[in-house]
Structure formats: structure tokens, C-alpha cells
Design a protein around this motif. Structure first.
Motif, mmCIF file in Angstrom:
data_model
loop_
_atom_site.group_PDB
_atom_site.id
_atom_site.type_symbol
_atom_site.label_atom_id
_atom_site.label_comp_id
_atom_site.label_asym_id
_atom_site.label_seq_id
_atom_site.Cartn_x
_atom_site.Cartn_y
_atom_site.Cartn_z
ATOM 1 N N LEU A 352 0.871 -1.172 0.000
ATOM 2 C CA LEU A 352 0.000 0.000 0.000
ATOM 3 C C LEU A 352 0.911 1.225 0.000
ATOM 4 O O LEU A 352 1.678 1.437 0.944
ATOM 5 N N PRO A 353 0.868 2.037 -1.068
ATOM 6 C CA PRO A 353 1.841 3.142 -1.149
ATOM 7 C C PRO A 353 1.535 4.253 -0.147
ATOM 8 O O PRO A 353 0.386 4.421 0.263
ATOM 9 N N ALA A 354 2.572 5.016 0.191
ATOM 10 C CA ALA A 354 2.340 6.250 0.937
ATOM 11 C C ALA A 354 1.482 7.138 0.039
ATOM 12 O O ALA A 354 1.713 7.213 -1.176
ATOM 13 N N LEU A 355 0.504 7.809 0.628
ATOM 14 C CA LEU A 355 -0.441 8.591 -0.177
ATOM 15 C C LEU A 355 0.274 9.626 -1.059
ATOM 16 O O LEU A 355 -0.095 9.828 -2.216
ATOM 17 N N PHE A 356 1.324 10.242 -0.524
ATOM 18 C CA PHE A 356 1.990 11.298 -1.307
ATOM 19 C C PHE A 356 2.486 10.767 -2.646
ATOM 20 O O PHE A 356 2.517 11.476 -3.648
ATOM 21 N N ASP A 816 -4.030 6.791 7.574
ATOM 22 C CA ASP A 816 -3.252 8.033 7.703
ATOM 23 C C ASP A 816 -2.348 8.292 6.509
ATOM 24 O O ASP A 816 -1.721 9.347 6.411
ATOM 25 N N GLY A 817 -2.246 7.333 5.600
ATOM 26 C CA GLY A 817 -1.539 7.552 4.341
ATOM 27 C C GLY A 817 -0.024 7.549 4.460
ATOM 28 O O GLY A 817 0.662 7.761 3.455
ATOM 29 N N GLU A 818 0.509 7.308 5.642
ATOM 30 C CA GLU A 818 1.972 7.403 5.743
ATOM 31 C C GLU A 818 2.625 6.408 6.705
ATOM 32 O O GLU A 818 3.791 6.095 6.555
ATOM 33 N N SER A 819 1.872 5.896 7.683
ATOM 34 C CA SER A 819 2.507 4.979 8.646
ATOM 35 C C SER A 819 2.032 3.546 8.364
ATOM 36 O O SER A 819 1.255 3.300 7.447
ATOM 37 N N ASN A 824 -2.392 -2.379 12.078
ATOM 38 C CA ASN A 824 -2.978 -2.666 13.400
ATOM 39 C C ASN A 824 -4.427 -2.211 13.465
ATOM 40 O O ASN A 824 -4.955 -1.943 14.543
ATOM 41 N N GLY A 825 -5.028 -2.031 12.313
ATOM 42 C CA GLY A 825 -6.460 -1.723 12.291
ATOM 43 C C GLY A 825 -6.797 -0.247 12.270
ATOM 44 O O GLY A 825 -7.971 0.116 12.264
ATOM 45 N N GLU A 826 -5.806 0.643 12.233
ATOM 46 C CA GLU A 826 -6.100 2.087 12.225
ATOM 47 C C GLU A 826 -6.449 2.516 10.799
ATOM 48 O O GLU A 826 -5.622 3.051 10.067
ATOM 49 N N LYS A 827 -7.695 2.249 10.426
ATOM 50 C CA LYS A 827 -8.112 2.508 9.043
ATOM 51 C C LYS A 827 -9.615 2.522 8.985
ATOM 52 O O LYS A 827 -10.297 2.149 9.961
ATOM 53 N N SER A 828 -10.121 2.934 7.837
ATOM 54 C CA SER A 828 -11.571 2.945 7.682
ATOM 55 C C SER A 828 -11.934 2.452 6.289
ATOM 56 O O SER A 828 -11.286 2.835 5.303
ATOM 57 N N TYR A 829 -12.941 1.609 6.224
ATOM 58 C CA TYR A 829 -13.441 1.161 4.928
ATOM 59 C C TYR A 829 -14.936 1.472 4.885
ATOM 60 O O TYR A 829 -15.679 1.095 5.793
ATOM 61 N N ILE A 830 -15.327 2.185 3.862
ATOM 62 C CA ILE A 830 -16.724 2.615 3.781
ATOM 63 C C ILE A 830 -17.359 2.041 2.525
ATOM 64 O O ILE A 830 -16.823 2.208 1.425
ATOM 65 N N SER A 846 -11.765 1.783 13.189
ATOM 66 C CA SER A 846 -11.328 1.584 14.580
ATOM 67 C C SER A 846 -11.638 2.865 15.354
ATOM 68 O O SER A 846 -11.744 3.945 14.768
ATOM 69 N N GLU A 847 -11.740 2.731 16.674
ATOM 70 C CA GLU A 847 -12.065 3.907 17.498
ATOM 71 C C GLU A 847 -11.030 5.012 17.340
ATOM 72 O O GLU A 847 -11.356 6.178 17.156
ATOM 73 N N GLU A 848 -9.773 4.569 17.380
ATOM 74 C CA GLU A 848 -8.688 5.549 17.315
ATOM 75 C C GLU A 848 -8.722 6.285 15.973
ATOM 76 O O GLU A 848 -8.654 7.513 15.914
ATOM 77 N N PHE A 849 -8.871 5.533 14.896
ATOM 78 C CA PHE A 849 -8.842 6.200 13.589
ATOM 79 C C PHE A 849 -10.101 7.045 13.382
ATOM 80 O O PHE A 849 -10.052 8.097 12.739
ATOM 81 N N SER A 850 -11.203 6.598 13.961
ATOM 82 C CA SER A 850 -12.443 7.364 13.864
ATOM 83 C C SER A 850 -12.227 8.767 14.432
ATOM 84 O O SER A 850 -12.696 9.768 13.873
ATOM 85 N N ARG A 851 -11.498 8.849 15.531
ATOM 86 C CA ARG A 851 -11.213 10.167 16.126
ATOM 87 C C ARG A 851 -10.377 11.008 15.165
ATOM 88 O O ARG A 851 -10.593 12.198 15.008
ATOM 89 N N GLN A 852 -9.437 10.331 14.471
ATOM 90 C CA GLN A 852 -8.551 11.093 13.569
ATOM 91 C C GLN A 852 -9.302 11.720 12.391
ATOM 92 O O GLN A 852 -8.876 12.723 11.845
ATOM 93 N N ILE A 853 -10.413 11.098 12.002
ATOM 94 C CA ILE A 853 -11.131 11.637 10.834
ATOM 95 C C ILE A 853 -12.456 12.278 11.242
ATOM 96 O O ILE A 853 -13.332 12.525 10.398
ATOM 97 N N GLU A 854 -12.577 12.561 12.525
ATOM 98 C CA GLU A 854 -13.776 13.143 13.123
ATOM 99 C C GLU A 854 -14.326 14.353 12.334
ATOM 100 O O GLU A 854 -15.519 14.502 12.141
ATOM 101 N N SER A 855 -13.398 15.186 11.849
ATOM 102 C CA SER A 855 -13.855 16.446 11.234
ATOM 103 C C SER A 855 -14.160 16.312 9.739
ATOM 104 O O SER A 855 -14.542 17.283 9.095
#
Ligand code: NOJ
Length: 921
Positions: A352-356, A816-819, A824-830, A846-855
Motif C-alpha cells: 500500500l503506497p504512501a499517499l503522497f 493516515d496515508g503514511e505509517s 494494526n487496524g487504524e483505518k476505515s473502509y466505507i 477503529s475507534e482511534e482512527f475514527s477520532r482522527q477523521i472526526e472532522s
């Protein structure tokens, strides 16, 4: 002397204008290919041919997960044994055959490992491939082996012949033509030709020669392996890159034609419509028909030729490798998607490439100095053109000594990297595998015995950019940690910057003074293997070492995913690198050829691929450059690059109207980034193509089998056919039978529908012909930002194209496109779905990633194909309900700012204008 040689090489490499074909061997000039083609012709024309090969029935031995035995070759007075094994690897039959060595024959050979090379899979396969139990019966004249309900192989003992069945139908036969030829090891001696079978020739058996008059000592004599694969009721085969050729492979099996060659070379100004070898090799051939896909995966890293012969109902392929094992895996599945998935289970899926790295890359040979880099960087902002990465070619180094900077030009590289980082921009620097003689890095690798050796077992010296050089031997496992030392986080070279990545070029390996522009075949590697055995995987071993070094380095930052671009590659390269198609030309024909070339890489699981936008050699007209950007935006790897002698051609150079049109093309790539990233997510999970041939979704429509100038973007439903002709003013797109598409030119949806057949439309220079398949939902990010990093919290726009039943589906992958935290599940599939009652999003996060994309929200939904008129929309998320704003213009329905967040499920219900019963429409 040193410098005059160097000047000669530079002249040689900058003045010619077409490929020096004579430098590269034709089959008729290559000992083993010549012998095998001759052998096949002789066998074919001899109705009385009695094969010397048989399966020794008494040798068969059965275990749970394999069957072993001996293939016997009766050769004059000598019998030679070839032990073999049949197994099931990740659900696919595998056949491996080695030679039992006669010590009398090989004990005189010094320095060279006498075994047949058996480590290709160590590099080619992902870690921990699984073998499965197989069941079977031994009958009087054959073995019948089964895996699961659908897969079966029958192996006849004499003459040896395999039939691979899928759902009880034979799909592929192997050695049906009896082209099996196993050149056993023998001593060179007077009269050795008397040992030949009547079908054999002795052409160049014990010494091979090259156009540049260098000789190959062939210390082990002839040792080639060849066999035929016949695809039953297939008339279309694809794959086996790299060649500058059409997507559909050509018929080659006749005297006046060349077979496809897999031998990684620095092909320099390659010709089109050619079967000549190029920079990389992926020995995976796919036969396609409506109900079944068959893949032949050939596990061999030596020089290989493949002849293709189409007949009215079948397709024959004749594979010939210079040495190594006879080792192949047969993949038989209902669709090409399944075949890609099976192949990926063995060789691994694309990282999975880095987003940049999916953004736009600006390169040229060379940006001269730090000031130049920062000026180009600034101009992108002045002209409001997004870009993610600027590149430095070889001239940034101090005299081509990698890991050094030319101090006068780059007095403070760390500061330059920091400046780029402020707007999310990255730097890629080139590091090649040749190490200049007489500087600390080459000395270190020579001392540690980690360089390639010549045929007398001493460090090999050849010529490349720095002049006299040695080559790191990355087939040696000790080379990687030593290499990693030079990329250490604290090494001054990369200044503890997390926005620097690496370009590995010339890793075929290109040797200007070598035969066919590469390393001599009788050079020696780790474990005393001859270079000829590892040649096609050397480039991959090198870029993997770089990837591992960068991975270790980037652990010190939160941007952990390395980006490595490689010119040379092999099966398995997709796990760690992107590739590009090398030194193309600024000509319309090369723009056209880039599409089938990139598509071919996508169907053999190497999706992260692209071609130099604008063409490497030459000076494209403004029209050509513009059209190239409009095409390149669809390459999974999107980079503008130019030769050192080419005039500058950054997007603002051609001026108006071109600059604005190029800007629009690059911006469209950024709008489509969520689609590309989601495409790469699928590629990384199941091997699906990112730039996809039309036939993948239209297997019943054979008209699509030859199409290689239009394509799909992953599974999004986007179809594109960029204009690639000079003065092109008509777009003509083929719509597969039974499918409907909406006009999506330039990324703007309209309600105009197209159905089966060719759709023609006049176009301007500003037009990028695109359609969107009925039944699709795509996520876009439409706001201009300077780089992908700055788009992180931007809202999405959803475009929905309903099918004839008023339904559509789509998806979106985010992390997050970079790490590596997605692992470890920090992702979202819609998953998005639309039906006539409304639209819904089902989010897994995941809960943690959900917070990261809250906005992050959806700011707009655009729908075409609505039956009736939607008068109101009711939106529901997290237990709250509200009314949205809906409008319609020219049959395009728009829901403005529905205010739904992207991190949890939501639903939008439609109310239709009274008096219209949409169910009956
Ligand atoms: C050959 C590569 O193909 C090209 O892209 C690069 O610019 C030159 N080497 C110089 O490094």
C-alpha cells in the motif's frame, strides 16, 4: 585513460537516436534459444519423434502434500535423472524439476556453484507461502491428482504430458508438443556433438559470444530448460512484461519473428512494437476467455525466451530458459481477478503506497542546485498547480558517489528538505547500484566481500556513470544491513528528514562496458552462483535492500512507508517498489504505447507503474506535452521526467493555453486521489489492477480483448480514453455490450447516457474523455491544495451514477496515508450504496482512527440516472435526523452539504415529487 573512456561512454549514450539493436541478442544469436527453437522445429517436423524423456514409475513416492519421482532422459549411452516434485502451493499446482548431478561431469569447474540455481523463489515469493494436501491416484499410464472440487491434473508417463483441468474440462496441456528439452550437464570434449540427439544442434554450447566481441565462458556448459504450454480454446494471451508492445501478445512462432525475451537490460531508446528484452521481467502469462482464466507462472530468473503461436482455437507458448530449474505454477480460475489474487498469494501483493506517492512527481535530469529546486517548488504554488514530490537525478552527487552531495550546488540539503516539508512536499534522490571505484562506500563493500565478482572470483570492475565502478551484491543477505547503514536516520546524507525517498535506477544492472549493456553472465554472486542464474532478479534484490534500509530508517519517524522507484524488476517487486517504463521518447507513438505497457504491468500484479510524462528523450510540442499530462494523470505512478539535453518543460513552460490545461489535468489527478488510493488498497489486499484493461469487466464481449487505448480506473467504474493523436479532435470510446455509461468528460458528470458500441464526440484540447459506469459511486476531493498532505481533512464529494435498476455501489478506503498503523487496524473502509429509496454508507473503522477523521465530512452528493424527481432528502446519522437541500438541473440531482461525517454510518432517504411513483418509472 579513465576520463577518455568516460567521455566515450557519454558520447555513445547521448548521440544515437534509435535502439542499437545489434547490441542485443536475437534468438538465433543466443546459443540456448537457437538450440531450443531448432529442437522444437525438428520435433514438430518429425512424425516418428520418440521422446527421450519418461517418468520412471518405480521412482514415484507419495506424501500428503507432494508427489516426487524421477524424469529419465535416455541420451545415447547415458541416462540422466531429473528428480521432480508436484505440490499445491496456495491452491495452485506446482511442478519443480532439478537435475541429479553427475560429479564426474562438474568437478573440474572452479569458483562456480555447480547446483542448478534453486533460489529464485527465495526472492520471488512472499514469506510463508502455504502448501496444501493433494489427493490422487496412480493409474497404469498416468497420475491423476486433485485439489479441491475444481482442480485436477493428469500426468502421463510416456510420452510425458500434463493436462490441467478446471471443473472437469481440460484448459491447459503441458508438453503436448513434446518440446521438453532438458540440456543436461556434460563435459566439453572432442566429438561431443556425437552425443547429440538428431533433433539437437551444438550451436554455441560451450562458449557464447556477444556483438561487442566479449565472450561468455559458460563454465557449466549447456544447461537450458524448455517446455510448451498449450492453452486450450484460448485465443488471447497477455502479460510477460517488459516489452514495448501491445496489450494482447503477438504471434511470434515463425522463422522471421523474434520470441518475447525476458532479460533485464538497459535498452536505451527502445523501439516500439518490439519483443526485445527491456529493463524488467515478470514471467507470468495469462490466457483469457469468458469463463476461465489460466496463468502460467514460470519460476526462473535466467535469460528466457517465450514463443507464442495462435491457432484457430488454441494458443501455444514455448518457454526456454538458459539454466536453473524447470519450475512452474499453473493458476486456473474463473476470472482474471481470481488469477491475480492467486498469483498475489504466492508472490505477494503490491505494498500500500504512501499517499503522497500517488500525487504528481516533478523530475528532470537534472535540477541543478538547491536554488533551482526551491524555485521550481515555488513556481508550482505561483501557478496554483498541486504537486507532491520533486526529484534529483545523478548530478546532485559529488562525482556520482552516492550518499554524497555536490557541495557547491547543495550546500544545505537538510534546509532544502525542511522547506519542501512545510507544504507537505517530498524529495526523491537517485541511488544506483554501481559504486565508484576508490571511495569509501565502494571500499567498504569490497572489503566486506559484498560486491559482484568476475569469472576469476575477483571483484568485478566495469563502467557506468561514475567511470570505473564495482556493484553491490544484494543477493548476499549481508549486503542489506551494510546498505542500511548508509540510510541510517542519523547519517548526515539524509539529514534526519522524513520526506526523502529513493529512486533506484540502472539496476539491471546496467554496465556500459558489459555484454548487452549489462553484467557478464559468468560473473559470480553470493554462494558462488553465476550471474546468469540471478540476472533477472538482481534488480529486485537491489531495490528490496533499499526498501528494507529505508524502512529501518523511517521507523524513527511517524512517516514510515518508504517509496522506492525501480527501473529493473522481477516477479515479487510489487511488494516493495514502483516501476516506470524507462527511457521513452517525446513522440506521439510513445505516448500511445505507454497505455498498453502500463496495463500489462497491472495485469501481472505490478500496478504501481507509469511512463515518463512528456517522453524522456526529445522536446515534446506543447500539444504533445499537454496530451501526455491528460494521459499520465491516469498512470498509477504519475511523473514528468526529461533527459539532461531536453529543454525545460515544467507545466508553466509551454505557456497559455497549455499551462492551464496541464494544471487542470494535474488537478484532476488530485480530485481522483481517493479513487486511486482505494484502488491501491484493493491491489494490496487481493492483487486487483489499478489501471485496468476493459476485458476484466466484459469477459463475454470479446471486442474488448484487443482494446488497449482505453481502460478503467480500478473498480471505480471510471472509464478513460485520453486523446493520444496529434490534432485529435474526435473521441471514440467503446462501450462493452450490455453496459451503460454516463458522460464524465473532464471529471464532470452529466446525465447523458451511452450504451453498447462506439460513442463518438468532438473534442477540444481541453478535453479528457471519461465516462462513469452506471451502478457506480465514487468519492472525490475537489478542493485545490498544494499537496496531498494538505488535503487530509478536506470534505468528500460523492458522484453517483445509477444503473438501469436505479442502484449503485462504491467504496472508499482511508488511513493516515503514511505509517504502518493501518496494519494494526487504524483505518476505515466505507461501503456506499444507492437504491431508489436513498443512499447509505456503512463504515467500518477503529475507534482511534475514527477520532482522527472526526472532522471529515461529505460536502456534496451528485446523482445521475434518478427516475422521477427527488423533492426532499432526510438525513440520519448517529441517532439524529435533519433535512438536506436538494436541487436538480439538466437531470443531475445535487444534495448540497448534507453534513454527514465520514466516520460513522449514515443514511439519506429520498422523497419524490408527488404524483410520481418512482417504482413504476
Ligand atoms: C537512466 C534513466 O532511465 C533515466 O531516467 C535517468 O534520468 C538517467 N539514467 C540518469 O540517471
Amino acid at each position: 585513460m579513465k576520463s577518455s573512456l568516460f567521455i566515450t561512454f557519454i558520447l555513445f549514450f547521448t548521440t544515437v537516436s534509435a535502439v542499437k539493436e545489434y547490441l542485443f541478442k536475437k534468438c538465433s544469436q543466443s546459443g540456448f534459444c537457437h538450440r531450443n527453437r531448432h529442437f522444437a522445429q525438428a520435433v514438430e517436423s518429425d512424425p516418428e519423434y520418440q521422446s527421450p524423456y519418461s517418468i520412471d514409475v518405480s521412482s514415484l513416492s507419495f506424501a500428503d502434500d507432494s508427489i516426487t519421482g524421477i524424469v529419465k532422459k535416455v541420451h545415447g549411452l547415458v541416462d540422466v535423472d531429473f528428480p521432480f516434485k508436484i505440490s499445491v502451493i496456495e491452491g495452485n499446482f506446482r511442478f519443480q524439476l532439478d537435475e541429479k548431478l553427475n560429479s564426474d561431469v562438474v568437478d573440474t569447474v572452479k569458483h562456480v556453484n555447480k547446483q542448478r540455481y534453486n533460489e529464485t523463489e527465495t526472492f520471488a515469493f512472499k514469506q510463508n507461502v502455504a502448501y496444501h494436501p493433494l489427493t490422487g491416484d496412480q493409474l497404469e499410464d498416468k497420475l491423476v491428482l486433485k485439489y479441491g472440487d475444481d482442480h485436477q491434473v493428469e500426468l502421463e508417463f510416456y510420452p510425458i504430458r500434463f493436462s490441467f483441468l478446471y471443473q472437469n474440462k481440460v484448459q491447459l496441456t503441458v508438453n503436448d508438443k513434446q518440446f521438453l528439452n532438458l540440456e543436461h550437464r556434460r563435459k566439453e570434449r572432442e566429438g561431443s556433438t556425437s552425443e547429440l540427439l538428431s533433433q539437437e544442434t551444438s550451436f554455441d554450447m560451450f562458449q557464447d559470444s556477444f556483438a561487442d566481441s566479449s565472450k561468455d565462458t559458460l563454465p557449466l556448459g549447456p544447461e537450458s530448460m524448455a517446455i510448451d504450454f498449450n492453452f486450450i480454446n484460448f485465443t488471447h494471451v497477455y502479460g510477460i512484461p517488459e516489452h514495448a508492445d501491445s496489450l494482447l501478445l503477438k504471434h511470434t512462432r515463425s522463422k522471421d519473428k523474434e520470441p518475447y525475451r525476458l532479460y533485464n537490460v538497459d535498452i536505451f531508446e527502445y523501439d516500439l512494437d518490439s519483443r526485445l528484452a527491456m529493463y524488467g521481467s515478470i514471467p507470468f502469462l495469462l490466457g483469457i476467455k469468458s469463463e476461465v482464466t489460466v496463468g502460467v507462472y514460470w519460476i526462473n530468473s535466467a535469460d528466457t525466451y517465450i514463443d507464442i503461436e495462435y491457432s484457430s482455437s488454441n494458443t501455444l507458448s514455448h518457454w526456454m530458459s538458459e539454466n536453473g530449474l524447470l519450475d512452474f505454477i499453473i493458476i486456473i480460475e474463473p476470472t482474471p481477478y481470481d488469477a491475480n489474487s492467486q498469483y498475489g498469494k504466492i508472490s505477494g501483493n503490491a505494498a500500500l503506497p504512501a499517499l503522497f506517492s500517488l500525487g504528481y512527481h516533478q523530475c528532470r535530469w537534472n535540477y541543478n542546485d538547491q536554488k533551482d529546486v526551491l524555485e521550481v517548488h515555488k513556481k508550482f504554488d505561483t501557478y496554483k498547480i498541486p504537486y507532491d514530490t520533486i526529484w534529483l537525478d545523478i548530478e546532485y552527487t559529488d562525482e556520482k558517489k552516492y550518499f554524497t552531495w555536490k557541495k557547491e550546488a547543495f550546500p544545505n540539503p537538510g534546509k532544502m528538505m525542511q522547506k519542501l516539508d512545510q507544504t507537505g512536499r517530498n524529495l526523491v534522490v537517485i541511488i544506483d547500484p554501481h559504486l565508484k571505484d576508490g571511495y569509501s562506500v565502494s571500499e567498504e563493500f569490497i572489503t566486506k566481500k559484498l560486491v559482484m565478482k568476475d569469472n576469476s572470483n575477483q571483484a568485478f570492475y566495469g563502467h557506468c556513470w561514475p567511470g570505473k565502478s564495482v556493484w553491490i551484491d544484494t543477493t548476499n543477505p549481508d549486503a542489506t544491513p551494510a546498505w542500511a547503514g548508509h540510510f541510517a536516520w542519523k547519517s548526515p546524507f539524509l539529514a534526519q528528514a522524513a520526506n526523502v525517498h529513493i529512486w533506484n535506477d540502472m539496476n539491471e544492472p546496467s554496465v556500459f562496458s558489459g555484454p548487452e549493456t549489462v553484467a557478464p553472465k559468468d560473473n559470480i554472486h553470493f554462494n558462488n552462483w553465476e550471474h546468469r542464474s540471478v540476472h533477472n532478479l538482481y534488480g529486485m534484490s537491489y531495490h528490496q535492500a533499499t526498501y528494507n534500509a529505508m524502512k529501518a530508517r523511517l521507523k524513527h519517524s511517524n512517516r514510515q512507508r518508504p517509496f522506492v522507484l525501480t527501473r529493473s524488476y522481477f516477479t515479487g517487486s510489487q511488494r516493495t517498489a514502483a516501476m516506470w517504463t524507462g527511457d521513452n521518447m517525446s513522440k506521439w507513438s510513445y505516448l500511445q504505447a505507454s497505455i498498453p505497457m502500463v496495463l500489462t504491468h497491472n495485469i501481472v500484479n505490478m500496478p504501481f507503474s507509469g511512463a515518463d510524462v512528456g517522453g524522456f528523450f526529445g522536446d515534446p510540442s506543447s500539444e504533445l506535452l499537454t496530451r501526455w499530462y491528460q494521459t499520465g494523470l491516469f498512470y498509477p505512478f504519475f511523473r514528468g521526467h526529461a533527459h539532461i539535453d531536453s529543454p525545460r518543460r515544467e507545466p508553466w513552460v509551454p505557456g497559455e493555453p497549455y499551462t492551464s490545461i496541464i494544471r487542470d489535468a494535474i488537478k484532476l489527478r488530485y480530485v481522483l486521489l481517493p479513487v486511486f488510493y482505494t484502488g491501491f488498497y484493493h491491489a494490496s489486499e487481493t492483487g486487483r489492477p489499478v489501471m485496468k484493461p476493459m476485458f476484466y469487466d466484459a469477459l463475454d464481449d470479446t471486442n474488448t480483448y484487443k482494446i488497449d487505448d482505453q481502460f478503467m480506473v480500478g473498480d471505480s467504474g471510471i472509464l478513460a480514453k485520453p486523446i493520444t493523436e496529434k490534432g485529435g479532435n474526435v473521441s471514440s470510446i467503446y462501450i462493452p455490450q450490455g453496459q451503460i455509461y454516463y458522460d464524465f468528460f473532464n471529471g464532470e458528470i452529466s446525465s447523458q447516457v451511452f450504451t453498447s458500441g462506439y460513442v463518438e464526440r468532438p473534442v477540444e484540447l481541453t478535453d479528457i474523455p471519461m465516462l462513469l459506469k452506471g451502478g457506480s459511486i465514487i468519492p472525490l476531493k475537489t478542493r485545490y491544495r498544494r499537496s496531498s498532505k494538505l488535503m487530509k481533512n478536506d470534505p468528500y464529494t460523492l458522484v453517483i451514477a445509477l444503473d438501469e435498476n436505479g442502484q449503485a455501489k462504491g467504496d472508499l478506503y482511508i488511513d493516515d496515508g503514511e505509517s504502518f498503523s493501518y496494519q494494526n487496524g487504524e483505518k476505515s473502509y466505507i461501503g456506499f450504496q444507492a437504491v431508489s429509496e436513498g443512499i447509505s454508507a456503512s463504515v467500518s473503522v477503529s475507534e482511534e482512527f475514527s477520532r482522527q477523521i472526526e472532522s471529515v465530512t461529505v460536502e456534496k452528493i451528485v446523482i445521475v440516472g434518478v427516475k422521477g424527481e427527488i423533492s426532499a432528502v432526510i438525513i440520519e446519522q448517529e441517532g439524529k435526523k435533519w433535512n438536506g437541500k436538494v436541487s436538480e438541473k439538466d437531470s443531475v440531482t445535487t444534495i448540497k452539504n448534507p453534513k454527514v461525517k465520514i466516520n460513522s454510518d449514515w443514511e439519506i432517504k429520498f422523497e419524490y415529487k408527488q404524483g410520481v411513483d418512482h417504482d413504476e418509472l
